[in-house]
Design a protein around this motif. Sequence first.
Motif, mmCIF file in Angstrom:
data_model
loop_
_atom_site.group_PDB
_atom_site.id
_atom_site.type_symbol
_atom_site.label_atom_id
_atom_site.label_comp_id
_atom_site.label_asym_id
_atom_site.label_seq_id
_atom_site.Cartn_x
_atom_site.Cartn_y
_atom_site.Cartn_z
ATOM 1 N N SER A 150 38.609 45.472 37.423
ATOM 2 C CA SER A 150 39.480 44.714 38.320
ATOM 3 C C SER A 150 39.245 45.110 39.769
ATOM 4 O O SER A 150 38.560 46.093 40.066
ATOM 5 N N ARG A 151 39.889 44.358 40.652
ATOM 6 C CA ARG A 151 39.837 44.686 42.069
ATOM 7 C C ARG A 151 40.477 46.051 42.334
ATOM 8 O O ARG A 151 39.971 46.845 43.127
ATOM 9 N N TYR A 192 32.385 43.614 36.992
ATOM 10 C CA TYR A 192 33.449 42.852 37.645
ATOM 11 C C TYR A 192 32.807 41.696 38.401
ATOM 12 O O TYR A 192 31.766 41.860 39.057
ATOM 13 N N ASP A 240 33.861 38.223 40.881
ATOM 14 C CA ASP A 240 34.913 37.507 41.583
ATOM 15 C C ASP A 240 34.323 36.374 42.418
ATOM 16 O O ASP A 240 33.239 36.495 42.995
ATOM 17 N N ALA A 292 40.270 42.570 32.026
ATOM 18 C CA ALA A 292 41.248 42.247 33.067
ATOM 19 C C ALA A 292 40.876 40.949 33.759
ATOM 20 O O ALA A 292 39.707 40.547 33.800
ATOM 21 N N ASP A 309 42.275 38.900 37.548
ATOM 22 C CA ASP A 309 43.145 39.074 38.704
ATOM 23 C C ASP A 309 42.896 38.003 39.759
ATOM 24 O O ASP A 309 41.927 37.232 39.691
ATOM 25 N N LEU A 344 47.538 40.971 38.646
ATOM 26 C CA LEU A 344 46.569 41.523 37.696
ATOM 27 C C LEU A 344 47.147 41.496 36.293
ATOM 28 O O LEU A 344 48.300 41.897 36.077
ATOM 29 N N GLN A 373 45.916 43.145 32.640
ATOM 30 C CA GLN A 373 44.944 44.075 32.064
ATOM 31 C C GLN A 373 45.320 44.385 30.622
ATOM 32 O O GLN A 373 46.478 44.707 30.340
#
Length: 411
Positions: free
Chosen positions: A142-143, A232, A234, A290, A292, A311, A313
Amino acid sequence: MKKILLISGLLFSFLAFAQGSPDYESGLKVKINEDGTKYFRIISWAQFWAQHNSDRPLDANGNEQADLNFSLRRARVLMYAQISSDFLILTHFGLNSLNADNMSPTGTSDASQLFFHDVWAQYNLNKNHSIGGGLHYWNGISRLNNQSTLNIMTLDNQRQAWTTLGLSDQFARHLGVYMKGAFGKLQYRVSINEAETNNLQATIVPVNNGPATYTGRRLLGSKEAGKAFSGYFDYAIFDAESNFLPYKVGSYVGTKKVFNIGAGFFVHPNGAVIADATGNLSGEDVTILAADAFYDAPIGSNGGAITAYALYQNSDYGNNFRLGTTYETGSLLHAHLGYLVPGKMKTKFQPYLSIDSRQIDALNDDASQFGIGTNIYLSGHNSKLTLEYQSLKYAQNDAVNTITLQAMIYL
């Protein structure tokens, strides 16, 4: 072309470390040739806490503990350098959470020692894609698991979002290789890493027919449980963010318009271990997933801005795994929202709220956390005060309420 890439990298690194400050320009950057194509840059920061908690348990001697305590939350130095647009090396060291209980008379305790947070080298394949290796922070999931500690909007990171800290990695950094880059507005980071042997459960043995323990590499061996994999991804709907360095910004304080949607994973085959009724050991895969969303944008024409993050998770550390009140097999829903108050003054105020809801398999119960606070930006993130009230309710335990004042400077 190489000079264009280098200039772009320098610009990206400036944006990543100078959100909203009217004073801080390019920081301490030292040119080692005339045109600045060879350079190194040094960044230093410190965070000091004054914390009030009337719910602290008795100490080891059965004595009551003080309600007000001081600590050095973080003291760090980071340096990165390029000798050409093809190569980059980064070194990051410091200490964390130094307080009266873990200091020593001559500064020789473990808590007093500086240690490496990051040491990695990178080769740029082209302007959009790079590979590297070392002790690195190009994390998955995640971020928040890639959060910078320089520009967190809330007082501190959401602790359960640093999902592997001390279990498979060293202080949120893995030792391994990574690849990162972008396809248009879609950014990615993926890595293959060594899983840590001497982790937070280094002396733990699974109980027969009991819950899983995070002891795969130590008990099953590096061939069975030695590697972990993460990633990850995005997508930027509005402004693209820099991925020159791995550290994700918490709030741009009205200097960018960002709306990113992301998803990530962490998989450690046989990372967890269970024992059957006769004590035979077997591995269970650790899998954390996750999704987000992050929104940060100016509002109006007078310096206002909004920062919002959500988020979800899902964490599977093995059957009924639980370690303290920090890690558990279950799920997490986290959100925070901040509003930068409009105005022409140099000092800016940003009140915020945060909420957490955690589902815990081992207890068949929940945990919840609520925070309310405000940032006072004296010079963007480079000089700020943060005051936060936080309440944590873990399963059937009484709520723990904490008030923290943080003073932070980075240069």
